[in-house]
Design an enzyme around this catalytic site. Structure first.
Site, mmCIF file in Angstrom:
data_model
loop_
_atom_site.group_PDB
_atom_site.id
_atom_site.type_symbol
_atom_site.label_atom_id
_atom_site.label_comp_id
_atom_site.label_asym_id
_atom_site.label_seq_id
_atom_site.Cartn_x
_atom_site.Cartn_y
_atom_site.Cartn_z
ATOM 1 N N LYS A 203 0.857 -1.184 0.000
ATOM 2 C CA LYS A 203 0.000 0.000 0.000
ATOM 3 C C LYS A 203 0.891 1.231 0.000
ATOM 4 O O LYS A 203 1.692 1.429 0.911
ATOM 5 C CB LYS A 203 -0.914 -0.008 1.224
ATOM 6 C CG LYS A 203 -1.891 1.170 1.271
ATOM 7 C CD LYS A 203 -2.792 1.057 2.490
ATOM 8 C CE LYS A 203 -3.771 2.209 2.591
ATOM 9 N NZ LYS A 203 -4.623 2.115 3.797
ATOM 10 N N LYS A 255 -2.224 -1.573 -3.624
ATOM 11 C CA LYS A 255 -3.082 -0.393 -3.591
ATOM 12 C C LYS A 255 -2.222 0.861 -3.673
ATOM 13 O O LYS A 255 -1.275 0.978 -2.891
ATOM 14 C CB LYS A 255 -3.902 -0.390 -2.293
ATOM 15 C CG LYS A 255 -4.863 0.783 -2.155
ATOM 16 C CD LYS A 255 -5.611 0.739 -0.828
ATOM 17 C CE LYS A 255 -6.577 1.907 -0.709
ATOM 18 N NZ LYS A 255 -7.297 1.934 0.580
#
Length: 331
Positions: A203, A255
């Site tokens: 992320k 992400k």
């Protein structure tokens, strides 16, 4: 009179397989299907009706009642799951609402599970940022730094609260070192070994999260660069993923998605568990804004975006277009 020239055509003609829609469908290398899509849903405490999110046209903060309706529709469309995010009326330094059995997210989990049963995988965000008054994903030291290990203890408690509420899958997203191991151990020790983990493994500290901050009414001042990844680093992304797999992650996630398609590909090649990618709020908002101005074909852009993420190697795509895309794919 001009002599007609004859050019010897090629023997190999790739265009033959592009000639009709049926041919193109038959030889397509990548297929996006509704069951591979997960719909993120926001539920806000105290709402009596859905509240639009201005930076994400078409997306709302749900009331508990409208959330159940959205989950039912997602199940009817054959989506793979929903990812729930809770927005409490009150926040504090420790994010206590995340652990409270009567907190908005835990109540939402129970509501949705009761509504859809096994027709839909009910997932929940496992992070403190929506519940803390400082907006960080963890607990702070007196100096204002995020305390990794103290935060892990809070994540374990949060996982147990979500499991007790009936969740199928938790999504630890705070990028704390060791978070998957601690969550897995806590769940197993409490006899919740059937609850799976979708780890937000790679992320990144991304500019594309902007509209999400409005969606969850974020209190963050500053940034999260001491725990989310540097956008320049792909090898590190794979390292984070491998650590999470070793700690017990059932699914790993990259992400954002579109600016990190190369990372998705590297991760897919490195692991033997399913790979997810989050088509984040800023990616959604850019397409919606361009379409609203008449600059792009909206529906075609949605399907092309999801196809690109899948083609890069993602087995599961979290996207705010999940319900609409499922309808488009059925057509």
């Amino acid at each position: 009179m001009t002599e007609e020239k004859h050019v010897q055509g090629p023997t190999v003609r790739p265009r033959r397989l592009r000639r009709t829609p049926a041919l193109r469908r038959m030889v397509a290398e990548t297929h996006v299907v509704p069951s591979s899509l997960v719909l993120p849903l926001f539920v806000r405490e105290g709402l009596s009706e859905p509240a639009p999110i201005s930076s994400m046209p078409g997306v709302v903060q749900h009331s508990r009642d409208s959330l159940k309706k959205a989950a039912f529709e997602a199940a009817e469309l054959g989506l793979g799951g929903v990812m729930l995010f809770g927005i409490p009326e009150r926040k504090d330094a420790t994010g206590s609402g995340a652990i409270d059995p009567g907190g908005v997210l835990n109540l939402a989990i129970t509501d949705v599970v009761a509504e859809v049963g096994d027709q839909l995988t009910v997932m929940s965000d496992l992070c403190l940022d929506e519940f803390t008054d400082h907006g960080h994903c963890g607990l702070l030291t007196p100096d204002g730094d995020v305390d990794n290990d103290l935060t892990l203890a809070a994540y374990a408690d949060m996982a147990l609260a979500q499991a007790a509420a009936g969740v199928d899958m938790v999504g630890p997203s705070g990028m704390m070192d060791g978070q998957v191991r601690v969550v897995r151990q806590a769940l197993d020790a409490a006899r919740h070994s059937d609850v799976s983990i979708m780890a937000y493994s790679a992320k990144y500290a991304s500019a594309f999260f902007g509209p999400f901050r409005e969606a969850v009414d974020s209190s963050l001042v500053g940034d999260r660069r001491t725990y989310q990844q540097d956008p320049a680093n792909a090898v590190e992304g794979v390292r984070e993923v491998l650590l999470d797999v070793a700690e017990g992650a059932d699914i790993v996630m990259v992400k954002p998605a579109l600016a990190y398609l190369d990372v998705i590909r590297r991760v897919r090649d490195a692991v033997d568990v399913p790979v997810a990618a989050y088509n984040v709020s800023g990616e959604y908002a850019m397409v919606e804004a361009a379409a609203a101005n008449g600059w792009i074909d909206r529906e075609a852009a949605i399907l092309e975006t999801l196809t690109a993420i899948s083609r890069a190697g993602s087995d599961v795509v979290l996207t705010y277009w999940a319900a609409e895309a499922a309808d488009l794919l059925r057509r």
